[in-house]
Design a protein around this motif. Structure first.
Motif, PDB file in Angstrom:
ATOM      1  N   GLU A   1      -5.045 -30.812 -10.980  1.00  0.00           N
ATOM      2  CA  GLU A   1      -5.877 -31.973 -11.287  1.00  0.00           C
ATOM      3  C   GLU A   1      -7.144 -31.833 -10.452  1.00  0.00           C
ATOM      4  O   GLU A   1      -7.064 -31.739  -9.219  1.00  0.00           O
ATOM      5  N   ILE A   2      -8.303 -31.807 -11.100  1.00  0.00           N
ATOM      6  CA  ILE A   2      -9.548 -31.501 -10.402  1.00  0.00           C
ATOM      7  C   ILE A   2     -10.613 -32.524 -10.761  1.00  0.00           C
ATOM      8  O   ILE A   2     -10.755 -32.917 -11.924  1.00  0.00           O
TER       9      ILE A   2
ATOM     10  N   ILE B   1     -22.092 -27.838  -6.053  1.00  0.00           N
ATOM     11  CA  ILE B   1     -20.999 -28.662  -6.561  1.00  0.00           C
ATOM     12  C   ILE B   1     -20.066 -28.998  -5.401  1.00  0.00           C
ATOM     13  O   ILE B   1     -19.976 -28.272  -4.403  1.00  0.00           O
ATOM     14  N   LYS B   2     -19.380 -30.108  -5.556  1.00  0.00           N
ATOM     15  CA  LYS B   2     -18.325 -30.482  -4.621  1.00  0.00           C
ATOM     16  C   LYS B   2     -17.122 -30.912  -5.440  1.00  0.00           C
ATOM     17  O   LYS B   2     -17.261 -31.480  -6.537  1.00  0.00           O
ATOM     18  N   GLY B   3     -15.927 -30.576  -4.939  1.00  0.00           N
ATOM     19  CA  GLY B   3     -14.747 -30.862  -5.727  1.00  0.00           C
ATOM     20  C   GLY B   3     -13.533 -31.180  -4.881  1.00  0.00           C
ATOM     21  O   GLY B   3     -13.485 -30.896  -3.673  1.00  0.00           O
ATOM     22  N   TRP B   4     -12.603 -31.783  -5.551  1.00  0.00           N
ATOM     23  CA  TRP B   4     -11.294 -32.107  -4.972  1.00  0.00           C
ATOM     24  C   TRP B   4     -10.253 -31.717  -5.999  1.00  0.00           C
ATOM     25  O   TRP B   4     -10.438 -31.919  -7.208  1.00  0.00           O
ATOM     26  N   GLN B   5      -9.173 -31.123  -5.531  1.00  0.00           N
ATOM     27  CA  GLN B   5      -8.123 -30.746  -6.476  1.00  0.00           C
ATOM     28  C   GLN B   5      -6.758 -30.974  -5.875  1.00  0.00           C
ATOM     29  O   GLN B   5      -6.543 -30.841  -4.664  1.00  0.00           O
ATOM     30  N   LYS B   6      -5.851 -31.311  -6.781  1.00  0.00           N
ATOM     31  CA  LYS B   6      -4.437 -31.405  -6.435  1.00  0.00           C
ATOM     32  C   LYS B   6      -3.713 -30.282  -7.162  1.00  0.00           C
ATOM     33  O   LYS B   6      -3.851 -30.118  -8.376  1.00  0.00           O
TER      34      LYS B   6
ATOM     35  N   GLY C   1      -0.768 -22.564 -15.961  1.00  0.00           N
ATOM     36  CA  GLY C   1      -0.500 -23.948 -15.609  1.00  0.00           C
ATOM     37  C   GLY C   1      -1.256 -24.884 -16.527  1.00  0.00           C
ATOM     38  O   GLY C   1      -1.971 -24.471 -17.441  1.00  0.00           O
ATOM     39  N   ASP C   2      -1.098 -26.186 -16.266  1.00  0.00           N
ATOM     40  CA  ASP C   2      -1.791 -27.229 -17.028  1.00  0.00           C
ATOM     41  C   ASP C   2      -2.910 -27.818 -16.171  1.00  0.00           C
ATOM     42  O   ASP C   2      -2.756 -27.950 -14.942  1.00  0.00           O
ATOM     43  N   TYR C   3      -4.015 -28.173 -16.816  1.00  0.00           N
ATOM     44  CA  TYR C   3      -5.199 -28.644 -16.098  1.00  0.00           C
ATOM     45  C   TYR C   3      -5.665 -29.995 -16.636  1.00  0.00           C
ATOM     46  O   TYR C   3      -5.727 -30.202 -17.854  1.00  0.00           O
ATOM     47  N   LYS C   4      -6.006 -30.867 -15.698  1.00  0.00           N
ATOM     48  CA  LYS C   4      -6.713 -32.116 -15.992  1.00  0.00           C
ATOM     49  C   LYS C   4      -7.961 -32.120 -15.119  1.00  0.00           C
ATOM     50  O   LYS C   4      -7.866 -32.165 -13.897  1.00  0.00           O
ATOM     51  N   VAL C   5      -9.127 -32.046 -15.763  1.00  0.00           N
ATOM     52  CA  VAL C   5     -10.368 -31.820 -15.025  1.00  0.00           C
ATOM     53  C   VAL C   5     -11.404 -32.870 -15.410  1.00  0.00           C
ATOM     54  O   VAL C   5     -11.674 -33.092 -16.601  1.00  0.00           O
ATOM     55  N   LYS C   6     -11.986 -33.497 -14.394  1.00  0.00           N
ATOM     56  CA  LYS C   6     -13.084 -34.450 -14.570  1.00  0.00           C
ATOM     57  C   LYS C   6     -14.362 -33.811 -14.038  1.00  0.00           C
ATOM     58  O   LYS C   6     -14.405 -33.395 -12.875  1.00  0.00           O
ATOM     59  N   ILE C   7     -15.390 -33.739 -14.882  1.00  0.00           N
ATOM     60  CA  ILE C   7     -16.636 -33.056 -14.540  1.00  0.00           C
ATOM     61  C   ILE C   7     -17.780 -34.066 -14.627  1.00  0.00           C
ATOM     62  O   ILE C   7     -18.096 -34.568 -15.702  1.00  0.00           O
TER      63      ILE C   7
ATOM     64  N   PHE D   1     -11.496 -33.193 -19.461  1.00  0.00           N
ATOM     65  CA  PHE D   1     -10.875 -32.164 -20.287  1.00  0.00           C
ATOM     66  C   PHE D   1      -9.422 -31.948 -19.851  1.00  0.00           C
ATOM     67  O   PHE D   1      -9.118 -31.990 -18.650  1.00  0.00           O
ATOM     68  N   HIS D   2      -8.566 -31.699 -20.832  1.00  0.00           N
ATOM     69  CA  HIS D   2      -7.183 -31.306 -20.568  1.00  0.00           C
ATOM     70  C   HIS D   2      -6.931 -29.960 -21.208  1.00  0.00           C
ATOM     71  O   HIS D   2      -7.381 -29.692 -22.335  1.00  0.00           O
ATOM     72  N   ALA D   3      -6.201 -29.101 -20.511  1.00  0.00           N
ATOM     73  CA  ALA D   3      -5.827 -27.788 -21.045  1.00  0.00           C
ATOM     74  C   ALA D   3      -4.397 -27.486 -20.640  1.00  0.00           C
ATOM     75  O   ALA D   3      -4.018 -27.685 -19.481  1.00  0.00           O
TER      76      ALA D   3
END
Length: 776
Positions: A63-64, A75-80, A242-248, A312-314
């Motif tokens: 999850e990003i 860019i700056k990001g946080w991910q689980k 894996g599965d991804y949930k990403v907010k951009i 986006f979800h993948a």
């Protein structure tokens, strides 16, 4: 035959080229099984090349949340990360790839790159020597568990070890978060690379290609353990599904394309764009333009300061990439795949038109259909092509090149180069995004297989497509290279001198030869599809490919893998000599006539010619006392004894032997020399005196007893006028001058060229379209 028939040589012609001196050993190891050169089968990978009954692989869900700063290009990001240990091993630590650190100040990449001073140096060359003082690479702000407690980490250049508080046992999962940021680099500068930004000074905008942009989980596998080899810039990636949930989050007027499916189109698209998007989902024959060039040009000038977040979800992907720019034109169309629709899409700036609007999405759709027919139905919901003066692939999205001149004209080199790179990069969805090989170890397993698939897709696009790689004769210049510049295909990507020919062209050529010449299309296509379907969404190794191709076809290919993939020898098979024989039919009159002709030929020499004038009379001619029986004896006269011997012989022959005796067959004994060392089939074209021709194909196993020289006799009803070895140029023979009988000598040609080049994908070379436009 039970009784040997006497044979006489009627004609003998030979070719005697110079050859290297070989060792006394004729039978070395070219046809031995690979044996211990391959990993042993086990419960994870079977001897057939299929996944074993205890096959396993890890999984990493993400999850990003990421935000793009368009003012300072960062860019700056946080991910689980949720990491699942499906292996049988307890893991004390995890390894994460920090690929952005390849551009950090302490990177080993520039340190290990060779450099030299030339008489003339440009700024880019000097900058690459001085390196740079830019603040690039990851800033890892924190790594925490789900309670907010810091987790100890160790960063070793492009790899980060996460030390777990207790071992992660088989069947367990762990969760942790990473907070990070970095400055995006100008990929058009000397730093180069796959991700980054491109600045457009004419309108003051940026186009971002965000790849390798977040800390990514390394692969832990049954055959390698952790794949934590450092990223040096060339060797690409081994990644975990894996599965991804990403907010951009980006400027509100940007268009974003990404891996996966957009979850909030109503929030980020205008009502008009949303309506066009719905239309595109039901359109199969041509792309629908969702954001037009005029609309993109208007946004280029406005430059909104507001922000929007795209979601986006993948599912079941090994990576995630995205692109963002207010310059983007966007078009899309639907493609039928296995009972569902796939959205083929393109994002491109006005600088890429008219080429991209006409071709890009159509090429994406064609690639999906072409590759799927030979492997498996494309399983993902989208396939995206982005024009970014680049060439790099990620799941569902790739960055490509191909810009026309400012006036909209372009050369055919740019057109076909653009189509080829789109096919290639979209095709990478199959290899290695789905059939997920380890690119850092075996570049050929994704680039070589994909280049092979690209070649077939190109030929299906245009019957006269100028494919650069694939046909056997096009690898010849590389195979002719100096030995010190050659490595086997089975070489780590960082150690290859001629990277493109070795990792792309040679394995693609080998597969074309396997399909067209060694196995045949039916057997090859079945086995290749079996490999793709066995290993989709899994991690194959070379052994799995080699074994599957043999297992599904019943063709022993160890000699082929050994020569083409583990060796550097070239193909150079010479047609050394040709001997022509006919069966003597033993008729006394014809036998005596042949003997007379041979005698007269033997006795016909220059001295006799001169002596007819210089010796008016010999002793025997002048003195009868010097003559005896033999002066009047004619050895070429048929005697009753000759007739009786012939009739007695014929009476002893069976009807089949008589038929063969009177067949008039021509026997051609061909001797072949293996000059290059790489054994291959013998493909021989016989051209007959009557104007017809015939091709004989002899399998490579003819060399198994003598790997340097073999002979083969061919019985032909017709008389042969000439013989040509490898008539269709399908074995990559590096010297065709020794493939002819009688010998033919063809001058070699060389070409003068201008050496300078421009930006990748920019217009170059002859542009007839521009000339035609200027005449209007």
């Amino acid at each position: 035959m039970r009784k040997l028939l006497p044979i006489v040589v009627l004609m003998f012609l030979g070719i005697q080229p110079g050859f290297a001196q070989w060792s006394a050993q004729n039978h070395a190891e070219r046809f031995e099984q690979l044996g211990t050169m391959l990993r042993s089968p086990n419960v994870y990978r079977t001897a057939s090349g299929a996944p074993g009954h205890m096959y396993w692989q890890q999984k990493a869900d993400h999850e990003i949340s990421v935000e793009l700063n368009d003012d300072n290009q960062s860019i700056k990001g946080w991910q689980k990360v949720t990491y699942f240990n499906n292996s049988p091993d307890p893991l004390k630590y995890l390894w994460i790839q920090l690929d952005q650190n390849e551009r950090a100040k302490d990177s080993n990449t520039p340190k290990t790159a060779e450099s030299s001073i030339n008489p003339r140096m440009n700024l880019r060359q000097l900058e690459s020597i001085l390196w740079h003082d830019l603040d690039l690479g990851y800033k890892i702000h924190s790594v925490k568990d789900m309670t907010g407690k810091d987790i100890p980490v160790t960063i070793n250049h492009t790899m980060m070890r996460v030390d777990l508080p207790q071992p992660l046992l088989p069947g367990q999962k762990t969760e942790f978060t990473v907070d990070w940021s970095f400055n995006i680099h100008d990929r058009m500068s000397f730093i180069g690379g796959r991700p980054g930004y491109e600045y457009f000074p004419n309108d003051g905008n940026y186009l971002y290609t965000m790849a390798e942009w977040f800390p990514r989980m390394a692969v832990y596998s049954d055959f390698e353990g952790w794949q934590n080899k450092q990223f040096a810039g060339r060797g690409e990636f081994a990644l975990t599904f894996g599965d991804y949930k990403v907010k951009i989050t980006v400027p509100a007027d940007h268009m974003v394309g990404a891996t996966g499916v957009l979850q909030n189109p109503q929030e980020v698209l205008s009502p008009t764009e949303l309506q066009r998007w719905e239309t595109a989902k039901k359109t199969y024959d041509k792309p629908v333009i969702i954001r037009t060039q005029a609309e993109a040009e208007k946004l280029e000038k406005a430059k909104s300061k507001d922000k929007k977040t795209w979601v986006f979800h993948a599912e079941n992907v090994r990576d995630f990439a995205w692109t963002s720019s207010r310059k983007f034109i966007w078009d899309a169309m639907a493609v039928k795949q296995g009972g569902k629709d796939v959205m083929a899409m393109s994002y491109y700036a006005k600088e890429a038109n008219p080429l991209w609007e006409q071709y890009s999405t159509r090429v994406v759709a064609h690639t999906i259909k072409s590759y799927a027919a030979k492997t498996f139905d494309y399983p993902y919901p989208t396939a995206i092509s982005v024009e970014a003066t680049n060439g790099m692939e990620y799941p569902m999205i790739c960055f490509n090149y191909g810009r026309p001149d400012a006036d909209g004209t372009y050369s055919d080199a740019i057109k076909y180069g653009m189509i080829s790179v789109i096919i290639h990069e979209v095709g990478h969805n199959f290899f290695p995004m789905i059939v997920n090989s380890d690119e850092r170890q075996w570049t050929w397993m994704d680039e070589g297989l994909n280049t092979f698939m690209q070649y077939m897709a190109e030929q299906e696009w245009d019957r006269n497509y100028p494919s650069r790689r694939g046909p056997a004769h096009k690898i010849v210049p590389y195979m002719r290279s100096e030995k010190n510049t050659l490595e086997p295909i089975m070489t780590n990507s960082e150690n290859i001198i001629q990277f493109g020919p070795n990792a792309y062209a040679k394995p693609a050529t080998a597969l074309v030869i396997l399909r067209e010449t060694i196995m045949g299309r039916e057997l090859f296509d079945y086995a290749f599809k079996e490999y793709a379907q066995r290993w989709m969404f899994k991690h194959p190794t070379p052994e799995d490919f080699f074994r599957t191709m043999e297992d599904a076809s019943a063709v022993d290919l160890d000699w082929f893998w050994r020569g083409w993939f583990f060796g550097t020898e070239p193909v150079d098979i010479a047609l050394e000599t040709v001997n022509w024989y006919k069966i003597d039919n033993l008729t006394p009159a014809e036998k005596k006539a042949d003997e007379k002709k041979a005698f007269e030929r033997e006795e016909d020499y220059i001295s006799k010619t001169f002596n007819q004038k210089d010796v008016p009379q010999t002793v025997v001619e002048a003195d009868p006392a010097t003559r005896d029986f033999y002066n009047s004896y004619n050895p070429f006269t048929v005697t009753p004894e000759d007739e009786k011997a012939y009739n007695d012989f014929m009476a002893r022959l069976s009807p089949k032997e008589k038929e063969l005796l009177n067949s008039g067959l021509n026997f051609y004994e061909l001797k072949f020399k293996n000059v290059g060392g790489l054994v291959m089939p013998l493909i021989i074209q016989f051209n007959y005196v009557d104007g017809t021709s015939e091709v004989e194909r002899i399998p490579a196993e003819i060399w198994r007893y003598d790997e340097w020289e073999v002979s083969k006799v061919f019985a032909k009803k017709k008389e042969v006028k000439s013989i040509l070895l490898d008539p269709y140029r399908e074995t990559a023979d590096i010297d065709e001058s020794n493939n002819h009988w009688p010998p033919q000598y063809v001058p070699s040609r060389f070409e003068m060229f201008k050496g300078a080049g421009g930006v990748r994908g920019a217009a170059s070379g002859d542009n007839p379209m521009k000339r035609a436009k200027s005449k209007k």
